[in-house]
Design a protein around this motif. Structure first.
Motif, PDB file in Angstrom:
ATOM      1  N   THR A  29      31.740  -5.528   6.389  1.00  0.00           N
ATOM      2  CA  THR A  29      31.084  -6.914   6.601  1.00  0.00           C
ATOM      3  C   THR A  29      29.813  -6.855   7.399  1.00  0.00           C
ATOM      4  O   THR A  29      29.945  -6.836   8.749  1.00  0.00           O
ATOM      5  N   ALA A  30      28.665  -7.226   7.008  1.00  0.00           N
ATOM      6  CA  ALA A  30      27.312  -7.203   7.899  1.00  0.00           C
ATOM      7  C   ALA A  30      25.934  -7.359   6.934  1.00  0.00           C
ATOM      8  O   ALA A  30      26.252  -7.398   5.811  1.00  0.00           O
ATOM      9  N   VAL A  31      25.308  -7.644   7.751  1.00  0.00           N
ATOM     10  CA  VAL A  31      23.461  -7.653   7.122  1.00  0.00           C
ATOM     11  C   VAL A  31      23.169  -6.274   7.115  1.00  0.00           C
ATOM     12  O   VAL A  31      23.221  -5.517   7.939  1.00  0.00           O
ATOM     13  N   TYR A  32      22.846  -5.861   5.753  1.00  0.00           N
ATOM     14  CA  TYR A  32      22.733  -4.553   5.763  1.00  0.00           C
ATOM     15  C   TYR A  32      20.768  -4.373   5.463  1.00  0.00           C
ATOM     16  O   TYR A  32      20.484  -5.244   4.721  1.00  0.00           O
ATOM     17  N   TYR A  33      20.103  -3.491   6.218  1.00  0.00           N
ATOM     18  CA  TYR A  33      18.914  -3.185   6.386  1.00  0.00           C
ATOM     19  C   TYR A  33      18.462  -1.978   5.743  1.00  0.00           C
ATOM     20  O   TYR A  33      18.866  -1.041   6.098  1.00  0.00           O
ATOM     21  N   CYS A  34      17.371  -2.127   5.059  1.00  0.00           N
ATOM     22  CA  CYS A  34      16.550  -0.794   4.475  1.00  0.00           C
ATOM     23  C   CYS A  34      15.524  -0.521   5.443  1.00  0.00           C
ATOM     24  O   CYS A  34      14.752  -1.732   5.843  1.00  0.00           O
ATOM     25  N   ALA A  35      15.468   0.722   5.879  1.00  0.00           N
ATOM     26  CA  ALA A  35      14.256   1.077   6.847  1.00  0.00           C
ATOM     27  C   ALA A  35      13.669   2.239   6.347  1.00  0.00           C
ATOM     28  O   ALA A  35      14.370   3.151   5.801  1.00  0.00           O
ATOM     29  N   ALA A  36      12.145   2.423   6.819  1.00  0.00           N
ATOM     30  CA  ALA A  36      11.419   3.591   6.475  1.00  0.00           C
ATOM     31  C   ALA A  36      10.965   4.285   7.590  1.00  0.00           C
ATOM     32  O   ALA A  36      10.618   3.556   8.454  1.00  0.00           O
ATOM     33  N   GLU A  37      11.003   5.612   7.664  1.00  0.00           N
ATOM     34  CA  GLU A  37      10.507   6.471   8.845  1.00  0.00           C
ATOM     35  C   GLU A  37       9.237   7.069   8.197  1.00  0.00           C
ATOM     36  O   GLU A  37       9.203   7.594   7.244  1.00  0.00           O
ATOM     37  N   THR A  38       7.923   6.371   8.634  1.00  0.00           N
ATOM     38  CA  THR A  38       6.607   6.977   8.096  1.00  0.00           C
ATOM     39  C   THR A  38       6.128   8.177   8.690  1.00  0.00           C
ATOM     40  O   THR A  38       6.500   8.306  10.051  1.00  0.00           O
ATOM     41  N   VAL A  39       5.153   8.798   8.223  1.00  0.00           N
ATOM     42  CA  VAL A  39       4.741   9.969   8.883  1.00  0.00           C
ATOM     43  C   VAL A  39       3.752   9.654  10.123  1.00  0.00           C
ATOM     44  O   VAL A  39       3.054   8.500   9.964  1.00  0.00           O
ATOM     45  N   GLY A  40       4.092  10.074  11.046  1.00  0.00           N
ATOM     46  CA  GLY A  40       3.298   9.647  12.395  1.00  0.00           C
ATOM     47  C   GLY A  40       4.023   8.826  13.326  1.00  0.00           C
ATOM     48  O   GLY A  40       3.732   8.582  14.542  1.00  0.00           O
ATOM     49  N   ALA A  41       5.257   8.332  12.803  1.00  0.00           N
ATOM     50  CA  ALA A  41       5.905   7.157  13.557  1.00  0.00           C
ATOM     51  C   ALA A  41       7.076   7.957  14.112  1.00  0.00           C
ATOM     52  O   ALA A  41       7.381   9.061  13.505  1.00  0.00           O
ATOM     53  N   SER A  42       7.415   7.377  15.428  1.00  0.00           N
ATOM     54  CA  SER A  42       8.714   8.414  16.073  1.00  0.00           C
ATOM     55  C   SER A  42      10.069   7.826  15.616  1.00  0.00           C
ATOM     56  O   SER A  42      10.795   8.110  15.864  1.00  0.00           O
ATOM     57  N   ARG A  91       0.812  -1.260  -0.072  1.00  0.00           N
ATOM     58  CA  ARG A  91       0.076  -0.222   0.008  1.00  0.00           C
ATOM     59  C   ARG A  91       0.987   1.289  -0.023  1.00  0.00           C
ATOM     60  O   ARG A  91       1.928   1.278   0.526  1.00  0.00           O
ATOM     61  N   PRO A  92       0.234   2.034  -0.522  1.00  0.00           N
ATOM     62  CA  PRO A  92       1.175   3.610  -0.655  1.00  0.00           C
ATOM     63  C   PRO A  92       1.505   4.119   0.959  1.00  0.00           C
ATOM     64  O   PRO A  92       0.430   3.905   1.455  1.00  0.00           O
ATOM     65  N   PHE A  93       2.414   4.588   1.203  1.00  0.00           N
ATOM     66  CA  PHE A  93       2.638   5.355   2.298  1.00  0.00           C
ATOM     67  C   PHE A  93       3.671   6.477   2.281  1.00  0.00           C
ATOM     68  O   PHE A  93       4.235   6.714   1.317  1.00  0.00           O
ATOM     69  N   SER A  94       3.156   7.356   3.134  1.00  0.00           N
ATOM     70  CA  SER A  94       4.159   8.768   3.231  1.00  0.00           C
ATOM     71  C   SER A  94       5.195   8.248   4.071  1.00  0.00           C
ATOM     72  O   SER A  94       5.101   8.293   5.233  1.00  0.00           O
ATOM     73  N   ARG A  95       6.393   8.708   3.522  1.00  0.00           N
ATOM     74  CA  ARG A  95       7.679   8.424   4.327  1.00  0.00           C
ATOM     75  C   ARG A  95       8.340   9.931   4.545  1.00  0.00           C
ATOM     76  O   ARG A  95       8.367  10.523   3.771  1.00  0.00           O
ATOM     77  N   VAL A  96       8.830   9.997   5.898  1.00  0.00           N
ATOM     78  CA  VAL A  96       9.770  11.221   6.143  1.00  0.00           C
ATOM     79  C   VAL A  96      11.057  10.787   5.758  1.00  0.00           C
ATOM     80  O   VAL A  96      11.878  12.013   5.237  1.00  0.00           O
ATOM     81  N   ALA A  97      11.627   9.773   5.948  1.00  0.00           N
ATOM     82  CA  ALA A  97      13.178   9.328   5.582  1.00  0.00           C
ATOM     83  C   ALA A  97      13.257   7.919   5.294  1.00  0.00           C
ATOM     84  O   ALA A  97      12.386   7.231   5.897  1.00  0.00           O
ATOM     85  N   MET A  98      14.232   7.427   4.593  1.00  0.00           N
ATOM     86  CA  MET A  98      14.622   6.193   4.277  1.00  0.00           C
ATOM     87  C   MET A  98      16.060   5.998   4.732  1.00  0.00           C
ATOM     88  O   MET A  98      16.877   7.077   4.905  1.00  0.00           O
ATOM     89  N   ALA A  99      16.565   4.958   5.267  1.00  0.00           N
ATOM     90  CA  ALA A  99      17.916   4.839   5.709  1.00  0.00           C
ATOM     91  C   ALA A  99      18.299   3.261   5.544  1.00  0.00           C
ATOM     92  O   ALA A  99      17.478   2.488   5.096  1.00  0.00           O
ATOM     93  N   TRP A 100      19.834   3.218   5.571  1.00  0.00           N
ATOM     94  CA  TRP A 100      20.266   1.906   5.737  1.00  0.00           C
ATOM     95  C   TRP A 100      21.055   1.690   7.143  1.00  0.00           C
ATOM     96  O   TRP A 100      21.663   2.453   7.509  1.00  0.00           O
ATOM     97  N   PHE A 101      20.891   0.618   7.520  1.00  0.00           N
ATOM     98  CA  PHE A 101      21.400   0.177   8.919  1.00  0.00           C
ATOM     99  C   PHE A 101      22.120  -1.120   8.373  1.00  0.00           C
ATOM    100  O   PHE A 101      21.954  -1.804   7.537  1.00  0.00           O
ATOM    101  N   ARG A 102      23.046  -1.498   9.409  1.00  0.00           N
ATOM    102  CA  ARG A 102      23.621  -2.613   9.390  1.00  0.00           C
ATOM    103  C   ARG A 102      24.119  -3.323  10.611  1.00  0.00           C
ATOM    104  O   ARG A 102      24.019  -2.516  11.678  1.00  0.00           O
ATOM    105  N   GLN A 103      24.016  -4.483  10.807  1.00  0.00           N
ATOM    106  CA  GLN A 103      24.585  -5.434  11.711  1.00  0.00           C
ATOM    107  C   GLN A 103      25.551  -6.453  11.609  1.00  0.00           C
ATOM    108  O   GLN A 103      25.312  -7.164  10.741  1.00  0.00           O
ATOM    109  N   ALA A 104      26.717  -6.269  12.269  1.00  0.00           N
ATOM    110  CA  ALA A 104      27.536  -7.370  12.146  1.00  0.00           C
ATOM    111  C   ALA A 104      27.486  -8.266  13.254  1.00  0.00           C
ATOM    112  O   ALA A 104      26.919  -8.050  14.217  1.00  0.00           O
ATOM    113  N   PRO A 105      27.975  -9.523  13.062  1.00  0.00           N
ATOM    114  CA  PRO A 105      28.056 -10.453  14.288  1.00  0.00           C
ATOM    115  C   PRO A 105      28.905 -10.073  15.494  1.00  0.00           C
ATOM    116  O   PRO A 105      29.572  -9.550  15.496  1.00  0.00           O
TER     117      PRO A 105
END
Length: 119
Positions: free
Chosen positions: A91-104, A27-41
């Motif tokens: 080296t890590a697992v890289y994650y995409c994330a979205a900050e949506t309107v109304g979310a903290s 579904r369409p959503f309004s995003r404030v920002a997008m980001a890349w995170f990573r987590q290594a073992p």
């Protein structure tokens, strides 16, 4: 329901490059920002880069400044991370994330893509 799907991870030698992409679907959503995170073992998840969706303001972690570039394509609803001069410490697992309107905080996450940099 919103889904984020990452692609582009893999194995690369130190000094090489990879480009990660993240596509949003559902579904369409309004995003404030997008980001890349990573987590290594054994390490905590860390913010690598982010981009404010409307104005394009970018943030980079100090460890990737000058090597990584985050960009967005509004028409294709995608966000990318160009990674150059890769180091084994990337080296890590890289994650995409979205900050949506109304979310903290970043509330929508992809499943992650593995990036392995060999020395």
């Amino acid at each position: 329901q919103v889904q984020l799907v990452e692609s582009g991870g893999g194995l690369v030698q130190a000094g090489g490059s990879l480009r990660l992409s993240c596509a949003a679907s559902g579904r369409p959503f309004s995003r404030v920002a997008m980001a890349w995170f990573r987590q290594a073992p054994g390490k905590e998840r860390e913010l690598v880069a982010s981009i404010r969706w409307s104005v394009g303001t970018k943030y980079y972690a100090e460890s990737v400044q000058g090597r990584f570039t985050v960009s967005r394509n509004n028409a294709k609803n995608t966000v990318s991370l160009q990674m150059n001069s890769l180091k084994p410490d990337d080296t890590a697992v890289y994650y995409c994330a979205a900050e949506t309107v109304g979310a903290s905080a970043y509330s929508v996450w992809g499943q992650g893509t593995q990036v392995t940099v060999s020395s």
